[in-house]
Design an enzyme around this catalytic site. Structure first.
Site, PDB file in Angstrom:
ATOM      1  N   ARG A  45     -25.885 -11.727  38.437  1.00 43.59           N
ATOM      2  CA  ARG A  45     -25.082 -10.649  39.040  1.00 43.59           C
ATOM      3  C   ARG A  45     -24.688  -9.567  38.037  1.00 43.59           C
ATOM      4  NH1 ARG A  45     -22.475 -15.562  38.958  1.00 43.59           N
ATOM      5  NH2 ARG A  45     -20.259 -15.751  38.436  1.00 43.59           N
ATOM      6  N   GLY A 105     -17.865 -19.125  40.805  1.00 44.70           N
ATOM      7  CA  GLY A 105     -18.967 -19.511  39.904  1.00 44.70           C
ATOM      8  C   GLY A 105     -20.329 -19.186  40.474  1.00 44.70           C
ATOM      9  N   HIS A 113     -17.358 -10.627  34.138  1.00 43.12           N
ATOM     10  CA  HIS A 113     -16.805 -11.402  35.259  1.00 43.12           C
ATOM     11  C   HIS A 113     -15.286 -11.355  35.189  1.00 43.12           C
ATOM     12  CE1 HIS A 113     -20.786 -13.317  35.862  1.00 43.12           C
ATOM     13  NE2 HIS A 113     -20.877 -13.162  34.548  1.00 43.12           N
ATOM     14  N   THR A 138       5.893  -0.833   1.960  1.00 46.30           N
ATOM     15  CA  THR A 138       4.929  -0.427   0.926  1.00 46.30           C
ATOM     16  C   THR A 138       4.735  -1.527  -0.132  1.00 46.30           C
ATOM     17  OG1 THR A 138       6.728   0.703  -0.182  1.00 46.30           O
ATOM     18  CG2 THR A 138       5.242   2.056   1.160  1.00 46.30           C
ATOM     19  N   TYR A 168      -1.670   3.223  17.861  1.00 46.83           N
ATOM     20  CA  TYR A 168      -1.351   1.800  17.817  1.00 46.83           C
ATOM     21  C   TYR A 168      -1.621   1.091  19.138  1.00 46.83           C
ATOM     22  CZ  TYR A 168       1.005   3.337  13.565  1.00 46.83           C
ATOM     23  OH  TYR A 168       1.288   3.882  12.343  1.00 46.83           O
ATOM     24  N   PHE A 222      -5.553 -28.390  42.063  1.00 49.43           N
ATOM     25  CA  PHE A 222      -5.186 -27.060  42.551  1.00 49.43           C
ATOM     26  C   PHE A 222      -3.763 -26.709  42.100  1.00 49.43           C
ATOM     27  CE2 PHE A 222      -3.846 -23.910  45.681  1.00 49.43           C
ATOM     28  CZ  PHE A 222      -4.932 -23.036  45.629  1.00 49.43           C
ATOM     29  N   ALA A 223      -2.866 -27.700  42.255  1.00 47.21           N
ATOM     30  CA  ALA A 223      -1.459 -27.470  41.880  1.00 47.21           C
ATOM     31  C   ALA A 223      -1.337 -27.301  40.364  1.00 47.21           C
ATOM     32  CB  ALA A 223      -0.601 -28.637  42.354  1.00 47.21           C
ATOM     33  N   ARG A 226     -10.580 -10.413  32.063  1.00 44.77           N
ATOM     34  CA  ARG A 226      -9.133 -10.574  31.846  1.00 44.77           C
ATOM     35  C   ARG A 226      -8.860 -10.860  30.370  1.00 44.77           C
ATOM     36  NH1 ARG A 226      -8.279 -14.318  37.041  1.00 44.77           N
ATOM     37  NH2 ARG A 226      -7.451 -12.742  38.466  1.00 44.77           N
ATOM     38  N   GLU A 249     -19.265 -16.342  33.087  1.00 46.89           N
ATOM     39  CA  GLU A 249     -17.945 -16.553  33.710  1.00 46.89           C
ATOM     40  C   GLU A 249     -17.361 -17.917  33.323  1.00 46.89           C
ATOM     41  OE1 GLU A 249     -15.315 -15.637  34.436  1.00 46.89           O
ATOM     42  OE2 GLU A 249     -15.039 -15.049  36.531  1.00 46.89           O
ATOM     43  N   HIS A 261     -19.269  -7.222  37.686  1.00 46.39           N
ATOM     44  CA  HIS A 261     -20.531  -6.999  38.391  1.00 46.39           C
ATOM     45  C   HIS A 261     -20.242  -6.525  39.812  1.00 46.39           C
ATOM     46  CE1 HIS A 261     -19.425 -10.685  40.429  1.00 46.39           C
ATOM     47  NE2 HIS A 261     -19.103 -11.160  39.229  1.00 46.39           N
ATOM     48  N   GLY A 303       0.813  -1.217   0.000  1.00 43.51           N
ATOM     49  CA  GLY A 303       0.000   0.000   0.000  1.00 43.51           C
ATOM     50  C   GLY A 303       0.840   1.256   0.000  1.00 43.51           C
ATOM     51  N   ASN A 324     -19.206 -14.008  45.953  1.00 46.28           N
ATOM     52  CA  ASN A 324     -17.969 -13.225  46.161  1.00 46.28           C
ATOM     53  C   ASN A 324     -17.720 -13.048  47.654  1.00 46.28           C
ATOM     54  OD1 ASN A 324     -18.637 -10.977  43.390  1.00 46.28           O
ATOM     55  ND2 ASN A 324     -17.214 -12.715  43.456  1.00 46.28           N
TER      56      ASN A 324
HETATM   57  O1  F6P Z   1     -14.134 -15.378  42.251  1.00 50.84           O
HETATM   58  C1  F6P Z   1     -14.875 -14.735  41.268  1.00 50.84           C
HETATM   59  C2  F6P Z   1     -14.679 -15.401  39.907  1.00 50.84           C
HETATM   60  O2  F6P Z   1     -15.397 -14.657  38.974  1.00 50.84           O
HETATM   61  C3  F6P Z   1     -15.103 -16.882  39.875  1.00 50.84           C
HETATM   62  O3  F6P Z   1     -16.471 -17.086  39.593  1.00 50.84           O
HETATM   63  C4  F6P Z   1     -14.198 -17.430  38.812  1.00 50.84           C
HETATM   64  O4  F6P Z   1     -14.087 -18.828  38.849  1.00 50.84           O
HETATM   65  C5  F6P Z   1     -12.914 -16.714  39.144  1.00 50.84           C
HETATM   66  O5  F6P Z   1     -13.284 -15.424  39.558  1.00 50.84           O
HETATM   67  C6  F6P Z   1     -11.947 -16.598  37.995  1.00 50.84           C
HETATM   68  O6  F6P Z   1     -10.696 -16.154  38.475  1.00 50.84           O
HETATM   69  P1  F6P Z   1      -9.463 -17.168  38.586  1.00 50.84           P
HETATM   70  O7  F6P Z   1      -9.233 -17.656  37.181  1.00 50.84           O
HETATM   71  O8  F6P Z   1      -8.345 -16.323  39.112  1.00 50.84           O
HETATM   72  O9  F6P Z   1      -9.837 -18.300  39.478  1.00 50.84           O
END
Ligand code: F6P
Length: 406
Positions: A273, A235, A359, A101, A396, A315-316, A364, A293, A223, A16, A229
């Site tokens: 919510r 969830g 949410h 270009t 940008y 969890f880990a 994010r 969410e 929310h 271009g 919360n």
């Molecule tokens: O705790 C609030 C919330 O929206 C949960 O419903 C959801 O599972 C969580 O945040 C997401 O955050 P993370 O990925 O950090 O667990």
């Protein structure tokens, strides 16, 4: 699908005249692909010129009858091509966007031969523009503010830039149908494709049909505080607490002072919510399932402590790889990225102010896209409760303001 993408080596070669928004488009395409997990990078030949030859070059440098200028530009073009090839071959790159270009057939043939010899596919992406107002705006708001014209009188800079364009116009040759290309005309008013197929380039075409240059702000907010919360549970679909309702009030009062005019939309999830938080807002509201969410599957309704105690392995694993970890019978962040792609395209397309009441995980992912954050960082971004994040796209990137309403 992933392994096929992992073997992709593609060069998108921009085409271009100057001031047609090539760099803007290149960056938007790279941002979109990176967000989808396809490693993409822009190689801007102008930056090589500024770095190695110097920013302040008069229009005569770009005159095709100036042999020194031509030779210097060719050297920079080749240096950038070599970096593209290195990045694709050795640094895990998938899609390089070669931003120059490339307005003559001879140059395009050289570029294509260079990359196909290195086993990369080549697709041309041309931005054309016939609307003088768009070109004028681009010159005045971006070009004369670039390092090329730093410290110069704006009118002299505009005049010089116009002469630079004229040099390119004199040598310009349109794309012909023997090559694979996407052509966007007047910022997506028309998008023409030739020999373009598949998921990856199809996505790029979709994106290009949505882009526009109208300034507007996107307001992101979680929310108000929900019952889950306040109990530390994830969830669920619980109503707002009294504190959450008070936030909804404050949010409404605040946004009324910020937003006015037509074309305002409010997007929420389908969960109580977010809908309750948006209920008082005076604009048209759309509950979207895609904004629900992240699905915590079998762990929905638990606290993080309960998960750590009852399912220490999960969890880990989530702690170690939050982006790709998928809850049993639920979702991962990558799953969320995939389901939010249509939302991103609609968000790009919408021209008025947009309020998204969402949410934590969802915002994010949207915020990560809008501010061009690396995918790996997305699950760790800070999106606090009771805070409005205002993002206004500029040249940008995006201007950001965070307004806590406490
Ligand atoms: O705790 C609030 C919330 O929206 C949960 O419903 C959801 O599972 C969580 O945040 C997401 O955050 P993370 O990925 O950090 O667990």
């Amino acid at each position: 699908m992933r392994s096929r993408i992992a073997s992709t080596k593609l060069v998108i070669v921009m085409v271009g005249l100057p001031a047609r928004g090539k760099t803007h488009i290149a960056r938007r395409v790279a941002r979109y692909l990176n967000w989808k997990g396809v490693s993409a990078r822009v190689f801007n030949v102008g930056s090589y010129r500024r770095e190695h030859i110097g920013a302040h070059q008069p229009h005569t440098f770009f005159d095709p009858t100036n042999p020194e200028g031509m030779a210097a530009r060719e050297r920079m073009a080749v240096a950038a091509m070599e970096d593209v090839a290195r990045w694709l071959e050795h640094d895990g790159g998938h899609v390089a966007i070669y931003d120059a270009t490339n307005t003559t057939i001879a140059r395009r043939r050289r570029v294509e031969a260079f990359f196909t010899a290195r086993k990369a596919e080549v697709v041309f992406l041309e931005s054309t523009c016939s609307d003088p107002a768009i070109i004028e705006d681009n010159i005045r708001s971006h070009k004369i503010r670039s390092p090329d014209y730093k410290g110069q009188d704006p009118d002299a800079a505009v005049a010089d830039f116009r002469r630079r364009i004229a040099h390119y116009e004199a040598a310009y040759e349109p794309l012909d149908d023997s090559c694979r290309y996407i052509q966007t005309v007047d910022v997506g008013e028309r998008v023409v494709i030739n020999h373009i197929r598949g998921w990856l380039l199809g996505g790029v075409v979709n994106l290009l049909t949505c882009l526009h240059t109208q300034p507007r702000t996107v307001y992101l907010t979680r929310h108000g505080e929900s019952r889950f919360n306040s109990a530390g549970r994830i969830g669920g679909d619980t109503p707002l607490t009294a504190e959450g309702e008070a936030y909804a009030e404050r949010l409404t009062a605040y946004l009324r002072t910020k937003i006015d005019g037509p074309g305002v939309e409010v997007w929420t999830s389908t969960l109580e919510r977010t809908r309750a938080t948006a209920r008082r807002l005076p604009w048209k509201s759309f509950p979207l399932k895609a904004l629900d969410e992240i699905d915590a599957g079998a762990f929905d309704g638990m606290t993080y402590e309960e998960i750590a105690k009852k399912h220490p392995g999960d969890f880990a694993a989530r702690k170690l790889g939050k982006l790709t970890y998928r809850y049993p019978q639920g979702e991962s962040y990558i799953d969320v990225v995939n389901r939010l792609e249509p939302v991103i395209l609609e968000l790009e397309r919408h021209r008025g102010p947009l309020v998204i009441v969402g949410h934590q995980a969802i915002l994010r992912v949207l915020y990560g896209y809008l501010t061009d954050k690396p995918l790996q960082e997305i699950p760790h971004l800070s999106i606090p409760l009771h805070t409005v994040i205002e993002l206004t796209p500029i040249a940008y990137g995006a201007l950001e303001e965070r307004v806590p309403l406490t």
